[in-house]
Design an enzyme around this catalytic site. Structure first.
Site, short mmCIF file in Angstrom:
data_model
loop_
_atom_site.label_atom_id
_atom_site.label_comp_id
_atom_site.label_asym_id
_atom_site.label_seq_id
_atom_site.Cartn_x
_atom_site.Cartn_y
_atom_site.Cartn_z
N CYS A 19 1.45 -1.44 -0.37
CA CYS A 19 0.26 -0.08 -0.19
C CYS A 19 0.58 1.41 -0.04
O CYS A 19 2.44 0.82 0.45
CB CYS A 19 -0.43 0.09 1.15
SG CYS A 19 0.00 0.07 2.95
N HIS A 48 5.81 -5.20 8.88
CA HIS A 48 5.59 -6.35 8.85
C HIS A 48 5.95 -7.28 7.75
O HIS A 48 5.30 -8.16 7.49
CB HIS A 48 5.06 -6.91 10.00
CG HIS A 48 4.96 -6.04 10.92
ND1 HIS A 48 3.00 -5.77 11.76
CD2 HIS A 48 5.74 -6.13 12.43
CE1 HIS A 48 4.08 -5.12 12.97
NE2 HIS A 48 5.09 -5.23 13.47
N HIS A 81 4.23 1.74 11.59
CA HIS A 81 3.01 1.71 12.62
C HIS A 81 2.67 2.51 13.60
O HIS A 81 1.93 2.78 14.42
CB HIS A 81 3.11 0.37 13.49
CG HIS A 81 4.19 -0.76 12.64
ND1 HIS A 81 4.53 -1.02 12.24
CD2 HIS A 81 2.75 -2.01 11.55
CE1 HIS A 81 4.72 -2.09 11.56
NE2 HIS A 81 3.75 -2.85 11.15
N HIS A 131 -0.25 -4.52 19.58
CA HIS A 131 -0.17 -4.29 18.41
C HIS A 131 0.43 -2.86 18.71
O HIS A 131 0.41 -2.46 18.95
CB HIS A 131 -0.93 -4.92 17.77
CG HIS A 131 -0.78 -4.37 15.83
ND1 HIS A 131 -0.26 -2.60 15.51
CD2 HIS A 131 -0.89 -5.74 14.59
CE1 HIS A 131 0.08 -2.70 13.83
NE2 HIS A 131 -0.25 -4.40 14.14
N GLU A 133 1.08 0.10 16.39
CA GLU A 133 0.14 0.88 16.04
C GLU A 133 -0.36 0.93 17.17
O GLU A 133 -1.09 2.05 17.31
CB GLU A 133 -1.16 0.42 15.11
CG GLU A 133 -1.30 1.72 14.54
CD GLU A 133 -2.96 1.55 13.35
OE1 GLU A 133 -3.58 1.64 13.35
OE2 GLU A 133 -2.51 0.27 12.38
N CYS A 202 -8.11 2.16 7.15
CA CYS A 202 -7.57 2.73 5.87
C CYS A 202 -7.67 1.33 4.55
O CYS A 202 -8.46 0.23 4.64
CB CYS A 202 -5.98 2.15 6.22
SG CYS A 202 -5.20 0.92 6.22
N SER A 230 1.56 -9.68 10.65
CA SER A 230 1.05 -8.18 9.98
C SER A 230 -0.71 -8.82 9.59
O SER A 230 -1.22 -9.94 9.66
CB SER A 230 1.12 -8.80 8.01
OG SER A 230 0.40 -7.96 7.70
N SER A 231 -1.20 -7.71 11.01
CA SER A 231 -2.06 -7.47 11.21
C SER A 231 -2.42 -7.40 10.08
O SER A 231 -4.09 -8.61 9.15
CB SER A 231 -2.67 -6.29 12.01
OG SER A 231 -4.15 -6.17 11.94
N SER A 274 2.26 -5.45 3.75
CA SER A 274 3.60 -4.87 3.55
C SER A 274 4.53 -6.42 2.51
O SER A 274 5.42 -6.17 2.94
CB SER A 274 4.19 -5.62 5.03
OG SER A 274 2.83 -5.69 5.78
#
Length: 315
Positions: A19, A48, A81, A131, A133, A202, A230-231, A274
């Site tokens: 992204c 990540h 993050h 996390h 973030e 997002c 990676s969420s 990612s």
């Protein structure tokens, strides 16, 4: 004579992979290495993805978890993050050169949190404990002014200050469907809760989940390329599973479980925000060794988002 290879149609989700925020963060590390020379320190994984991190290590980046691991005479980059306010404050106190690679969409959530606290509200923050973030967002506001909500049950039972005007915000990489259920529970319990002006999840997370939903009905199985921490990648596998499509998260082609894969007629393939496209091609080449492959790109939503780079690196 070799047996003919079975046919396999691979439906490749679009959009997938990098992204704009990830692209920007990686460019920031590359530009910092150009500007300051190696080594450049990076606090936490820049994004990540192990492949991305190893490539940047090869260029001279050194990844650390805490600022005290950074020498006084070297620059440091903060990950995409986001970080608590205390981190740039400590860097300034030490006179460190630092560059903030926080995704602008995460920074937007940070600013929303500050505004809501200034208005005297208590924030219910929907996200995953631990996390980076979430840690970074909680670090924007005074301790005790924000409460973490992870599940619908949390939303229904969490204790909140009785006098508080409430608002909610969310982590940017959550499941769209899960978050909608949590938000519905919060609104049912707290009808006057302040709703964010715009969606916090997002565009890239939403788009990648929608792209999986679009191809899932045609797929026998689905592979997601991404890191286990990676969420947004984990959410893609969940989306497929909930639609009845067996899904596996892998980091790269060597991780494919061929016994699990078997001989599907149609395989879905996507990548978290990612994961570089190079890893998508690597998986396709591995599949080509065992199957007569037909590739189809399933276009869903074109993405044209681009974020500006920090002035100090492009001036």
């Amino acid at each position: 004579m070799a047996e003919p290879r079975p046919n396999l149609r691979v439906l490749i989700a679009a959009p997938r992979g990098f992204c704009a925020g990830v692209d920007r963060a990686i460019q920031i590390v590359e530009l910092a290495l150009e500007r300051y020379g190696a080594p450049v320190f990076v606090r936490h994984e820049i994004v990540h993805n192990r492949f991305v991190v190893e490539r940047l290590k090869g260029m001279g980046a050194i990844f650390v978890e805490e600022l005290q691991e950074v020498p006084d005479d070297r620059p440091v980059v903060f990950s995409a993050h986001g970080v608590p306010k205390s981190v740039p404050s400590e860097a300034q106190g030490r006179g460190l050169t630092y560059v903030d690679a926080t995704c602008p969409l995460v920074s937007k959530v940070h600013r929303q949190a500050e505004r809501l606290i200034d208005e005297g509200r208590h924030i219910l923050f929907i996200g995953h404990a631990g996390h980076p973030e979430v840690i970074g967002t909680f670090g924007q506001v005074p301790a005790g002014s924000m409460t973490l909500i992870e599940t619908v049950e949390d939303a229904q039972t969490i204790d909140v200050p009785t006098s508080a005007d409430l608002a909610f915000l969310t982590q940017t990489t959550l499941s769209v469907d899960d978050t909608a259920a949590v938000v519905d529970a919060l609104k049912a319990r707290f009808p006057d809760i302040r709703v964010p002006r715009s969606e916090d999840i997002c565009y890239a997370t939403s788009n990648r989940q929608a792209a999986v939903k679009a191809i899932a009905p045609e797929c026998d199985k689905l592979i997601v390329i991404g890191a286990p921490n990676s969420s947004n990648s984990l959410r893609l596998a969940e989306v497929a599973e909930r639609l009845g499509v067996p899904a596996r998260l892998i980091q790269r082609a060597a991780d494919i479980d061929w016994d699990w894969l078997g001989q599907p007629e149609t395989l879905g393939l996507t990548a978290g925000a990612s994961a570089p496209e190079l890893l998508v091609r690597e998986v396709l080449e591995a599949l080509r060794q065992r199957f007569e492959l037909t590739e189809e790109i399933a276009d869903h939503t074109p993405e044209r988002m681009v974020f500006k780079l920090p002035r100090e690196l492009v001036a």
